[in-house]
Design a protein around this motif. Sequence first.
Motif, PDB file in Angstrom:
ATOM      1  N   ASN A  40      28.428  57.238  32.722  1.00  0.00           N
ATOM      2  CA  ASN A  40      29.691  56.879  32.067  1.00  0.00           C
ATOM      3  C   ASN A  40      30.590  56.019  32.955  1.00  0.00           C
ATOM      4  OD1 ASN A  40      28.999  58.186  29.716  1.00  0.00           O
ATOM      5  ND2 ASN A  40      30.193  60.024  30.147  1.00  0.00           N
ATOM      6  N   ARG A  89      23.185  52.337  23.276  1.00  0.00           N
ATOM      7  CA  ARG A  89      24.028  53.479  23.658  1.00  0.00           C
ATOM      8  C   ARG A  89      25.092  53.040  24.663  1.00  0.00           C
ATOM      9  NH1 ARG A  89      19.455  57.031  22.833  1.00  0.00           N
ATOM     10  NH2 ARG A  89      18.551  56.405  24.821  1.00  0.00           N
ATOM     11  N   ARG A  90      24.701  52.210  25.596  1.00  0.00           N
ATOM     12  CA  ARG A  90      25.651  51.739  26.606  1.00  0.00           C
ATOM     13  C   ARG A  90      26.678  50.787  25.989  1.00  0.00           C
ATOM     14  NH1 ARG A  90      22.028  50.771  32.091  1.00  0.00           N
ATOM     15  NH2 ARG A  90      20.612  52.534  31.796  1.00  0.00           N
ATOM     16  N   THR A 143      33.693  52.087  23.077  1.00  0.00           N
ATOM     17  CA  THR A 143      34.604  53.239  22.965  1.00  0.00           C
ATOM     18  C   THR A 143      35.653  53.205  24.069  1.00  0.00           C
ATOM     19  OG1 THR A 143      32.847  54.587  21.967  1.00  0.00           O
ATOM     20  CG2 THR A 143      34.724  55.757  22.938  1.00  0.00           C
ATOM     21  N   GLN A 144      35.233  52.910  25.268  1.00  0.00           N
ATOM     22  CA  GLN A 144      36.175  52.878  26.394  1.00  0.00           C
ATOM     23  C   GLN A 144      37.118  51.680  26.296  1.00  0.00           C
ATOM     24  OE1 GLN A 144      36.217  55.643  28.017  1.00  0.00           O
ATOM     25  NE2 GLN A 144      34.371  56.196  26.850  1.00  0.00           N
ATOM     26  N   THR A 203      24.813  57.612  29.634  1.00  0.00           N
ATOM     27  CA  THR A 203      26.018  57.794  28.843  1.00  0.00           C
ATOM     28  C   THR A 203      25.776  58.866  27.784  1.00  0.00           C
ATOM     29  OG1 THR A 203      27.487  56.738  27.241  1.00  0.00           O
ATOM     30  CG2 THR A 203      25.281  55.869  27.393  1.00  0.00           C
ATOM     31  N   SER A 204      26.834  59.492  27.357  1.00  0.00           N
ATOM     32  CA  SER A 204      26.734  60.532  26.330  1.00  0.00           C
ATOM     33  C   SER A 204      26.895  59.969  24.929  1.00  0.00           C
ATOM     34  CB  SER A 204      27.809  61.602  26.575  1.00  0.00           C
ATOM     35  OG  SER A 204      29.101  61.012  26.607  1.00  0.00           O
ATOM     36  N   ALA A 205      27.033  58.635  24.793  1.00  0.00           N
ATOM     37  CA  ALA A 205      27.262  58.021  23.484  1.00  0.00           C
ATOM     38  C   ALA A 205      26.073  58.266  22.558  1.00  0.00           C
ATOM     39  CB  ALA A 205      27.496  56.524  23.649  1.00  0.00           C
ATOM     40  N   SER A 214      33.813  54.335  31.513  1.00  0.00           N
ATOM     41  CA  SER A 214      34.908  55.274  31.273  1.00  0.00           C
ATOM     42  C   SER A 214      35.833  55.331  32.482  1.00  0.00           C
ATOM     43  CB  SER A 214      34.342  56.668  30.967  1.00  0.00           C
ATOM     44  OG  SER A 214      35.382  57.631  30.918  1.00  0.00           O
ATOM     45  N   SER A 264      28.523  49.614  32.981  1.00  0.00           N
ATOM     46  CA  SER A 264      27.575  50.517  32.319  1.00  0.00           C
ATOM     47  C   SER A 264      26.391  49.806  31.685  1.00  0.00           C
ATOM     48  CB  SER A 264      28.296  51.347  31.246  1.00  0.00           C
ATOM     49  OG  SER A 264      29.100  52.337  31.832  1.00  0.00           O
ATOM     50  N   LYS A 283      27.738  51.051  22.934  1.00  0.00           N
ATOM     51  CA  LYS A 283      28.646  51.973  22.245  1.00  0.00           C
ATOM     52  C   LYS A 283      29.629  52.594  23.230  1.00  0.00           C
ATOM     53  CE  LYS A 283      30.053  54.834  18.948  1.00  0.00           C
ATOM     54  NZ  LYS A 283      30.806  54.377  17.764  1.00  0.00           N
ATOM     55  N   HIS A 284      29.147  52.994  24.384  1.00  0.00           N
ATOM     56  CA  HIS A 284      30.016  53.575  25.412  1.00  0.00           C
ATOM     57  C   HIS A 284      31.069  52.570  25.859  1.00  0.00           C
ATOM     58  CE1 HIS A 284      31.370  55.638  29.008  1.00  0.00           C
ATOM     59  NE2 HIS A 284      30.985  54.617  29.751  1.00  0.00           N
TER      60      HIS A 284
END
Length: 561
Positions: free
Chosen positions: A383, A439-440, A446-447, A421-423, A386, A411, A442-443
């Motif tokens: 993450n 996924r990255r 979001t951030q 990442t937890s996305a 983040s 990321s 998306k992370h």
Amino acid sequence: MRLPSFRICNLTKCADVLVSALSLFIIFLYLESSVFTTTPSLLFKIAAAVADSSLFVLLISALRGNRRIAGGALVFVIMLVVLANVLYLRSFNDLIPSTAYFHSQLTDPTVLKGASYAFRPSDMILIAAGILPLAYYFIRGRKQSVPAGCRSGLIVATVIVMIAAWSVSLLGTYRRNAIYNGEFSFKEITQQIFSKEFVDWRTPYRNLHFTGYLSFCVGDFFSSSYITLSDSQKEEIRSYLSAKTQETALPPLAADSVRQNLIIIVVESLESQVMNMYPDIHPTLSAAIAEPNTVYVERCKVQADYGRSSDAQFILNTGLLPLHNEALVNRYAMNDYPSLAKALGSHSIEIIGEDKSLWSHGQTSQSYGFETLIDNICPDTYNQDSLIFKEAAREAARLPEPFFMFVSTLSMHDPYTDAITSAEIGDVATDPRDMEYFRRLKHFDTQLGSFIDSLKAKNLYDNSLIVIVGDHEIREDATSLPKGEYVPLIILNSPAADYRREDVSQADIFPTNLYLMGKDYSYRGSDYTGVGTNIFYKSAAVGSDDRAYKVSEQIIRSKME
């Protein structure tokens, strides 16, 4: 006078040298096949490998007794150099510049992780070949040394083989150059082959193979890094920069429409091709593009591919283009560059996730004129964005206005083999590397959304020009996603709207930012907007001409007073 005697020896007495010769041949043939994936033919690849091997075999043949272990050590070191170059070639499509061998970035965890991803099972052939002579020495022990007569005969035989191999190898080099440059004479092709000028670090290798590349590295390392410009050359540069500024000048924007703050967000490996694939994965970017005051260039041409280290950061900060043939931060990190931070004259801060020692980032940040550099925010790989955006939000709330903030995300850096990442995104791809890339993405999205929300909460958003741009394309073989040469450029809260949607390159972002921020800038005695063209100037041609690269190189390599 007695002539040297040459004895026909049992091959076992020369086994140390023969094992080293075999190992070197395998190593150089592997490198030759990595650099030349199609041409030349196998015959010329073998000849080049034999020619390179023979030079080192001559050194090893002269060793006696316990010194024979030095021959094995030499082969092992050569293997490490070749392996490093093979991995570097897969990541950067070039061989390692001379000065890069002596910089910390080659042992940085981020670089090592990328190298580990570039490693292929077939590379074990290299490693085994490098270990073989040392293993043979320790297994055989000190029982036997090569007799003097055998050594003399071996040296003579090696010289004969070397001359024959180099003859075939050079024949292949001449043949290829004659095909590519058929209009050139034999003399011109010879001058080209042995010229000190080069486009990239593969060029001396293509002409004279590993020996040529290594010789060029040695000469380049001990040569003067800076060039001296004549007064006429300096004046030509000033005239070019000034003319570029004046020819593409636009009427200034109304003062009350110009934003106080500039925030640039460089997104790791964000490529244009993926923007339209799964819009639900990046709702923040999708919403930002739809805003009425947003400038969105879907296809901004990547020019960071020659950067080798600075990616788009150098272009965005200076308005110059990177060198074609080396990582400029190895030698020129502390040069006197033009920069946005100097042009804006406001409080300035650069935020990066990695340690500032990587790619001389601590030095380049000073050269770009940043007051503050915050680094090493996320030593862990999980993450990362983040942590980077949380730090950016804290600094934005603390800084007095006006300010300039430059943020580099991390990321989405390859390799995409580990879940960092937890996305959650659902099943959008079959290739696990593609899934991890999304996924990255998306992370990051979001951030980015959280960062924009924090700016709005602190009443900073409406007064800030926010520039979001990909630093470069997805690296080759990192995913199965379609590759291209364009990245998206998104400018939020733009005070101007009539812009070019095509024929835009990364060099155009610097003059665009100056224009939108309402700033005039002078660099070393001339008006300066960089070597690109403001995207609100509608008549620009795509990319940058050769003169732009030449002027950039002259500024980078010189102390122009």
